[in-house]
Design a protein around this motif. Sequence first.
Motif, short mmCIF file in Angstrom:
data_model
loop_
_atom_site.label_atom_id
_atom_site.label_comp_id
_atom_site.label_asym_id
_atom_site.label_seq_id
_atom_site.Cartn_x
_atom_site.Cartn_y
_atom_site.Cartn_z
N LYS A 553 29.21 -23.86 35.89
CA LYS A 553 30.15 -23.68 34.46
C LYS A 553 29.31 -22.99 33.49
O LYS A 553 29.73 -22.22 32.52
CB LYS A 553 30.63 -25.08 33.94
CG LYS A 553 31.53 -25.58 34.96
CD LYS A 553 31.91 -27.09 34.42
CE LYS A 553 32.92 -27.72 35.26
NZ LYS A 553 33.63 -29.04 34.58
N SER A 554 28.16 -23.41 33.29
CA SER A 554 27.11 -22.81 32.32
C SER A 554 26.89 -21.16 32.55
O SER A 554 26.91 -20.41 31.57
CB SER A 554 25.74 -23.46 32.13
OG SER A 554 25.06 -23.55 33.29
N THR A 555 26.78 -20.94 33.92
CA THR A 555 26.61 -19.49 34.18
C THR A 555 28.04 -18.54 33.66
O THR A 555 27.68 -17.52 33.12
CB THR A 555 26.43 -19.44 35.61
OG1 THR A 555 25.13 -20.37 35.93
CG2 THR A 555 26.20 -17.80 36.08
N ARG A 556 29.09 -19.27 34.05
CA ARG A 556 30.49 -18.47 33.58
C ARG A 556 30.46 -18.49 32.31
O ARG A 556 30.90 -17.47 31.35
CB ARG A 556 31.37 -19.41 34.32
CG ARG A 556 31.67 -19.11 35.81
CD ARG A 556 32.53 -20.00 36.41
NE ARG A 556 32.74 -19.84 37.78
CZ ARG A 556 31.86 -20.05 39.06
NH1 ARG A 556 30.79 -20.52 38.61
NH2 ARG A 556 32.08 -19.73 40.13
N ILE A 557 30.15 -19.57 31.50
CA ILE A 557 30.12 -19.59 30.08
C ILE A 557 29.23 -18.55 29.26
O ILE A 557 29.58 -17.59 28.39
CB ILE A 557 29.99 -20.96 29.41
CG1 ILE A 557 31.18 -21.93 29.83
CG2 ILE A 557 29.74 -20.75 27.72
CD1 ILE A 557 30.72 -23.23 29.13
N PHE A 558 28.12 -18.51 29.91
CA PHE A 558 27.01 -17.42 29.65
C PHE A 558 27.39 -16.04 29.89
O PHE A 558 27.38 -15.14 28.99
CB PHE A 558 25.70 -17.60 30.30
CG PHE A 558 24.67 -16.54 29.92
CD1 PHE A 558 23.97 -16.46 28.69
CD2 PHE A 558 24.52 -15.50 30.86
CE1 PHE A 558 22.79 -15.97 28.69
CE2 PHE A 558 23.38 -14.57 30.49
CZ PHE A 558 22.42 -14.82 29.28
N ASP A 559 28.23 -15.72 31.11
CA ASP A 559 28.63 -14.63 31.25
C ASP A 559 29.80 -13.94 30.20
O ASP A 559 29.89 -12.92 29.71
CB ASP A 559 28.96 -14.31 32.82
CG ASP A 559 27.91 -14.56 33.78
OD1 ASP A 559 26.87 -14.21 33.48
OD2 ASP A 559 28.11 -15.07 34.83
N PHE A 560 30.61 -14.93 29.99
CA PHE A 560 31.66 -14.76 29.19
C PHE A 560 31.22 -14.38 27.66
O PHE A 560 31.75 -13.43 26.99
CB PHE A 560 32.76 -15.66 28.87
CG PHE A 560 33.68 -15.71 27.83
CD1 PHE A 560 34.86 -15.09 28.05
CD2 PHE A 560 33.71 -16.53 26.88
CE1 PHE A 560 35.77 -14.93 27.20
CE2 PHE A 560 34.98 -16.42 25.67
CZ PHE A 560 35.82 -15.59 26.14
N PHE A 561 30.33 -15.07 27.33
CA PHE A 561 29.67 -14.53 25.80
C PHE A 561 28.91 -13.24 25.80
O PHE A 561 29.25 -12.60 24.68
CB PHE A 561 28.60 -15.90 25.41
CG PHE A 561 29.23 -16.95 24.92
CD1 PHE A 561 30.41 -17.34 24.99
CD2 PHE A 561 28.47 -17.93 24.24
CE1 PHE A 561 31.07 -18.38 24.79
CE2 PHE A 561 29.11 -18.99 23.72
CZ PHE A 561 30.37 -19.66 24.02
#
Length: 570
Positions: A553-561
């Motif tokens: 989840k943290s990886t997807r949030i980082f990519d979105f940012f």
Amino acid sequence: MDPGLNPRKRKTSPIAGSPPLGNEDRDSSGESSSGDMGVIKRKNIVKGNEGGLKYICDVCSADITSTVRIRCAHSACSDYDLCVPCFSKGDTSRDHDPITHPFSVIEQHSIPIYTRDWGADEELLLLEGLEVYGIGSWSDVADHVGGFRTKEEVCDHYINTYIESSKFPLPENADPKDLSLVEEIPRENFQARKKRRIEERKEAAKTAAPATPRQKPTASVPACHEVQGYMPGRLEFETEWQNEAEEAVQHMQFDPGDGINPRTGGLEPEMELKMLVMNIYNGRLTARADRKKVIFEHELLQYRRNNNSDKKRTKEERDLHNKAKPFARMMNHQDFENFTVNLEYEHNLRQAISQLQDWRQMRIGDLKTGEKYEQEKQIRAQRPAPTGAFDRIGGVRIPKATPPVEIPSATTALTAPELPERLKTNHLHAPSSSLAQPPITSTSHPSSHPTSTPTKGPLTNGNTNIAPTPPSQLKPKYSVPALNGTVPLKLANENATDLHLLTKEEADLCSALRLMPKPYLVIKEGLIKEAMKSGGGLKRKSAKEVCKIDPSKSTRIFDFFVHSGWIQKV
């Protein structure tokens, strides 16, 4: 000689003693007695051409200020002076009897005793002037000394010679046997130098520009200040805080030895009661002084200036400022000013956020619509209440105009349209025909037009503040990879109260990652703060440590940012 004229027995200033001068006093029988000449009580306070006092012969009215004079020492003659010629002739006037009355010979002691530029006669006049006028009245003391001495010169001489002396309250050369200055500077040289100094200052005074006429000082009464009841000359108020505090101690007396029990050595009950009352009184005085300190520190006596500043604030800001006033007692003026400015800034931010949320709930998508909405809102607020057809008093009612809603100018500035830095260059060179309307995002104040000239500014929820973007430069929509074995969470206003704070892309991200809006906003704030510490860049590993959730989840949030441009990948 009358012992009352002996300077060693005469009461002098308690701050500094009279300088010892070796003179001889002769009485009328021709016998001489050794004594030191002290401060002689003057007869008339008459100022001469050089300032200071002027002595006149009581027989011929000649000026004997700068020469030897004879003073009668008899009790029948008060302040009776004679010049040497009249004394040698035996002339007399009034009740003076030259045959039987004793006399004193008074010479001019124009010799240095303490410093090289001050004579003994000036030292005597200085001490006498301080005794008459008091310390601090340096203008009057300088006029008393004469010799065209300025008040600054007199003040510096007294402080350097007497106050800062290692033998305080006596000067350094107070020993009568110390004749170093007298031997170093002869009397003739000192008097010639003094005469030259007086003549130079006299000529300078003649050629100097006329001084501004001295205005009558304002009386220290309550009517002479813009704050009623304040007396500026005394720094006091007509009615002080705890104004009756002195009534409890006004008749209280303390005599030496009273209140002590001779058998036990302790205090009597009556004395203990007196001490308790004095402690209460001192506490009230301390509280009064603290309140005055707050008044002077925060310039509350500048009533007109403070009132003008208060009129420039809105009603909400005035109420906020009045609520913050109790904190002024524990801050200095600058800290309190910064505190109130930050409070007003927070208040304006809250109003700006409330206005933007109101526009979003009204489905306002551009500034032109928002401007129209605000105008119609004020028109509706000013309309009178509708009256029915059968309302008898409907025609005679006087409608009250509803005052418009006050919106601070600072709030207007916070909601003004601003162009992000990353889009500024492209829009400045893009043709106006290629500009398209942006998607619906958080809007700004309606007074600005959506096609106005773009300026530098921040982002709002990851999108531009109504800044038009060329279609060729629009970023593709970010598609969130779904998590394995999970079903997207259905978010609605019923189960997610903070959903209105997210954009559509952020809502889709939270739905795919099964995150509620509030935890997501906390993670978003933490990631952006961490990125700001390193200049906007952040590593994927650091993002995982900040998020503290599932690494996928943290990886997807980082990519979105990174895709949204909020942070840069390092």
